[in-house]
Scaffold this motif. Structure first.
Motif, PDB file in Angstrom:
ATOM      1  N   THR A 230       0.847  -1.185   0.000  1.00 29.62           N
ATOM      2  CA  THR A 230       0.000   0.000   0.000  1.00 29.62           C
ATOM      3  C   THR A 230       0.884   1.237   0.000  1.00 29.62           C
ATOM      4  OG1 THR A 230      -0.139   0.133   2.421  1.00 29.62           O
ATOM      5  CG2 THR A 230      -1.792  -1.223   1.300  1.00 29.62           C
ATOM      6  N   VAL A 231       0.529   2.210  -0.845  1.00 32.49           N
ATOM      7  CA  VAL A 231       1.343   3.425  -0.919  1.00 32.49           C
ATOM      8  C   VAL A 231       0.549   4.538  -1.592  1.00 32.49           C
ATOM      9  CG1 VAL A 231       2.377   2.792  -3.142  1.00 32.49           C
ATOM     10  CG2 VAL A 231       3.591   4.363  -1.626  1.00 32.49           C
ATOM     11  N   ASN A 232       0.763   5.740  -1.126  1.00 37.44           N
ATOM     12  CA  ASN A 232       0.180   6.944  -1.712  1.00 37.44           C
ATOM     13  C   ASN A 232       1.064   7.349  -2.893  1.00 37.44           C
ATOM     14  OD1 ASN A 232      -1.247   9.327  -2.085  1.00 37.44           O
ATOM     15  ND2 ASN A 232      -1.261   9.854   0.087  1.00 37.44           N
ATOM     16  N   LEU A 233       1.060   6.511  -3.915  1.00 34.26           N
ATOM     17  CA  LEU A 233       2.101   6.518  -4.939  1.00 34.26           C
ATOM     18  C   LEU A 233       2.182   7.827  -5.721  1.00 34.26           C
ATOM     19  CD1 LEU A 233       4.225   4.546  -6.133  1.00 34.26           C
ATOM     20  CD2 LEU A 233       2.521   3.922  -7.843  1.00 34.26           C
ATOM     21  N   THR A 264      -4.240  11.728   7.269  1.00 35.18           N
ATOM     22  CA  THR A 264      -4.792  10.688   8.141  1.00 35.18           C
ATOM     23  C   THR A 264      -4.968   9.398   7.355  1.00 35.18           C
ATOM     24  OG1 THR A 264      -7.043  11.453   7.678  1.00 35.18           O
ATOM     25  CG2 THR A 264      -5.957  12.347   9.636  1.00 35.18           C
ATOM     26  N   GLN A 265      -5.109   8.298   8.085  1.00 35.15           N
ATOM     27  CA  GLN A 265      -5.145   6.982   7.463  1.00 35.15           C
ATOM     28  C   GLN A 265      -6.463   6.756   6.720  1.00 35.15           C
ATOM     29  OE1 GLN A 265      -2.272   5.042   7.712  1.00 35.15           O
ATOM     30  NE2 GLN A 265      -1.578   6.943   8.662  1.00 35.15           N
ATOM     31  N   ASP A 463       4.063  -2.321   7.345  1.00 32.94           N
ATOM     32  CA  ASP A 463       3.877  -1.021   6.694  1.00 32.94           C
ATOM     33  C   ASP A 463       5.245  -0.390   6.462  1.00 32.94           C
ATOM     34  OD1 ASP A 463       3.104   1.433   5.739  1.00 32.94           O
ATOM     35  OD2 ASP A 463       1.498   1.708   7.202  1.00 32.94           O
ATOM     36  N   VAL A 464       5.926  -0.886   5.443  1.00 30.87           N
ATOM     37  CA  VAL A 464       7.311  -0.493   5.246  1.00 30.87           C
ATOM     38  C   VAL A 464       7.465   0.955   4.797  1.00 30.87           C
ATOM     39  CG1 VAL A 464       8.204  -2.803   4.874  1.00 30.87           C
ATOM     40  CG2 VAL A 464       7.243  -1.552   2.950  1.00 30.87           C
ATOM     41  N   VAL A 465       6.439   1.547   4.208  1.00 31.80           N
ATOM     42  CA  VAL A 465       6.538   2.957   3.829  1.00 31.80           C
ATOM     43  C   VAL A 465       6.656   3.822   5.076  1.00 31.80           C
ATOM     44  CG1 VAL A 465       5.379   4.890   2.719  1.00 31.80           C
ATOM     45  CG2 VAL A 465       5.296   2.640   1.673  1.00 31.80           C
ATOM     46  N   ASP A 466       5.740   3.633   6.023  1.00 32.13           N
ATOM     47  CA  ASP A 466       5.781   4.437   7.240  1.00 32.13           C
ATOM     48  C   ASP A 466       7.044   4.151   8.048  1.00 32.13           C
ATOM     49  OD1 ASP A 466       3.353   5.337   6.399  1.00 32.13           O
ATOM     50  OD2 ASP A 466       2.234   4.768   8.194  1.00 32.13           O
ATOM     51  N   ILE A 467       7.423   2.870   8.137  1.00 28.41           N
ATOM     52  CA  ILE A 467       8.644   2.531   8.865  1.00 28.41           C
ATOM     53  C   ILE A 467       9.839   3.245   8.245  1.00 28.41           C
ATOM     54  CG2 ILE A 467      10.224   0.684   9.522  1.00 28.41           C
ATOM     55  CD1 ILE A 467       7.813  -1.239   9.420  1.00 28.41           C
ATOM     56  N   ALA A 508      -1.516   5.660   3.805  1.00 25.63           N
ATOM     57  CA  ALA A 508      -2.072   4.442   3.200  1.00 25.63           C
ATOM     58  C   ALA A 508      -1.838   3.282   4.163  1.00 25.63           C
ATOM     59  CB  ALA A 508      -1.417   4.160   1.857  1.00 25.63           C
ATOM     60  N   PRO A 509      -2.845   2.889   4.936  1.00 28.17           N
ATOM     61  CA  PRO A 509      -2.629   1.889   5.990  1.00 28.17           C
ATOM     62  C   PRO A 509      -2.339   0.504   5.437  1.00 28.17           C
ATOM     63  CG  PRO A 509      -4.966   2.373   5.760  1.00 28.17           C
ATOM     64  CD  PRO A 509      -4.244   3.339   4.865  1.00 28.17           C
TER      65      PRO A 509
END
Length: 530
Positions: A230-233, A264-265, A463-467, A508-509
């Motif tokens: 998931t990503v806000n690509l 927000t998510q 959630d590797v994007v947020d990490i 993007a959760p």
């Protein structure tokens, strides 16, 4: 359950190479590979299996062919029969593969490769004419006669370096041969029925496999899946066209009491919510992967093509081109988004063709990463204005970035550092730290006090994007929970990262509830029509 505690690293090998500092998903990551989507590796997962009763296994998943629209007919998404798709395992940490699983594909038309044809025309003037579609009726697990196209593949295992090691066939234990079959993509509900019916069909392509030299059987599957990433690509690559800090007081609270104006998510922020992908998945007993190392394995995927490709001016289904020359690596992926957001544009294709043992050439991109500086340029003035602050910089100031090298490049001692410490870009997984059931997993992995998650390998729900956003902005300079206790890992100090404790996010959760709980773990693909 035994508690595992992070051990502080007193020193870091500074000759280490490319960091996995910015980690998300690899879609169209380099100029050259955008022209060859069938060999574009989009995501790579390596984790201890968390299906009940499979605790002694490791699952490796390599996803290819990015951004698949479910309705992408009439040809949908087949693998390249000229390519070799590899999954590599480094058992001891010398940045050289000790085991490689190689997948090669071939294609056939229906009707014994003649193609399904229909009799067209009035009686006496009829002609047999081939149909243009990949199926002419409903397909089920028990009746696949309406399929006008199929793919099969072989799997070989090389022990030792891929180019010079010993190669043997992986055997299909269900058939006794060396061929495996790939299901057709989920064309739609008229062609396959409901999601449950497609699942029954696709599950019939999960095979037991005999690995050379391995006493216990493995599992193998290749087929279309829902993209788990998931990503806000779009907004991420539009110069981060949103405020990348949590706008709620806590993730998903919906109270708007977090960072003023922060995102927000919402599933609406996931630009891949309607995309499928093609997965190559193999589940192997841990004992057959760890070799003589310390139980930590490194792994990555790559795809290669012959050096020469000559197009046939009179192409047919079986003969579109002539290929020759040595197989040449074109795509490579360990931790994702490295090539998109760490490697400079001029070196992206070089990274795609490089080997982990040669990653030293990319060291400057790690020790002095550009992403924090870009975020500082884009957001510092706005942050200072919004908070009434006078921060000199949002970017971490500890150079070289030993926190990134330790966390992502060499592994963390006591967690996922191998017996030989060689800086190189790959996913490192401790096979000793037990898996957590999906219901107990933290989407933030190690940073969420879950040592079984990223960057200790990578699970589909991490959630590797947020990490990655948080780590690259200095999260490891601040306390993280270790067995429930806030702990500073000693890589750097809070004053080195002015916003390192901020809840960076793309909105993007992602979590384990969005994927499966058994092999091959990724959810069923979305249908082309309903």
């Amino acid at each position: 359950m035994k508690k595992y505690k992070l051990t502080l690293i007193a020193s870091v090998i500074m000759s280490a190479t490319l960091s996995q500092a910015v980690t998300a998903s690899s879609h169209r990551e380099a100029p050259n590979v955008t022209r060859m989507p069938t060999i574009d590796s989009t995501d790579f997962y390596s984790f201890n299996s968390y299906e009940a009763g499979r605790g002694e296994y490791v699952t490796l998943i390599a996803n290819y062919i990015p951004l698949q629209d479910a309705y992408g007919g009439p040809n949908y998404f087949a693998m390249d029969p000229a390519a070799t798709y590899d999954i590599h395992i480094d058992s001891d940490g010398d940045a050289v593969e000790d085991i490689t699983f190689s997948f090669n594909f071939s294609q056939m038309l229906g009707n014994d490769n003649a193609g399904i044809a229909l009799m067209v025309g009035p009686e006496g003037e009829q002609k047999s004419v081939g149909v243009p579609l990949k199926n002419v009726g409903k397909i089920t697990a028990d009746n696949q006669g309406a399929a006008n196209f199929s793919e099969k593949y072989t799997v070989k295992m090389t022990s030792g370096p891929m180019r010079t090691g010993t190669t043997a066939d992986v055997t299909n234990m269900d058939t006794g041969g060396t061929n495996f079959r790939k299901p057709l993509d989920y064309i739609g509900t008229k062609s396959f029925g409901s999601a449950a019916e497609y699942k029954t069909y696709a599950d019939s392509f999960v095979y037991s496999a005999a690995i050379p030299g391995c006493d216990a059987p493995a599992k193998v599957f290749v087929g279309q899946r829902k993209d788990a990433f998931t990503v806000n690509l779009g907004k991420v690559f539009d110069l981060v066209n949103f405020v990348p800090v949590e706008g709620d007081s806590a993730r998903g609270n919906g109270d708007g009491e977090g960072f003023p104006g922060g995102i927000t998510q919402s599933s609406m922020n996931d630009d891949l919510a309607d995309k499928n992908v093609t997965s190559i998945a193999i589940e192997v007993p841990k004992s057959c992967l760890i070799g003589e190392g310390n139980g930590v394995i490194g792994s990555w995927t790559s795809a290669s093509l012959p050096q020469a490709r000559i197009l046939n001016p009179n192409a047919s289904f079986d003969s579109t081109e002539v290929n020759g020359g040595a197989m040449t690596q074109v795509s490579r992926l360990g931790s994702p988004l490295v090539n998109e957001l760490v490697i400079g544009l001029a070196d992206k294709d070089k990274f795609s063709t490089s080997h982990p043992s040669n990653d030293g050439q990319f060291i400057d991109y790690v020790t002095h990463p550009t992403l924090p500086e870009l975020l500082n340029i884009l957001f510092k003035d706005a942050v200072n204005t919004r908070l009434g602050a006078d921060l000199e910089t949002l970017a971490p100031t500890n150079f070289p970035r030993t926190d990134l090298i330790a966390a992502f490049l060499t592994g963390v001692e006591g967690v996922n550092q191998q017996s030989i410490v060689t800086g190189s870009e790959m996913l490192r997984l401790s096979t000793i730290i037990p898996a957590k059931p999906a219901s107990e997993q933290s989407a933030f992995g190690v940073a969420g006090d879950d040592l079984a998650g990223f960057p200790n390998g990578r699970r589909p729900g991490d959630d590797v994007v947020d990490i990655a956003l948080r780590v690259v902005m200095g999260a490891l300079c601040h306390d993280i929970p270790v067995n429930g206790v806030p702990t500073n890992l000693g890589f750097c100090a809070p004053e080195d990262a002015s916003v390192g404790n901020a809840a960076f996010t793309d909105g993007a959760p992602s979590d384990a509830s969005m994927t499966g709980t058994s092999f091959p773990y990724l959810a069923m693909p979305l249908p082309g029509s309903e």
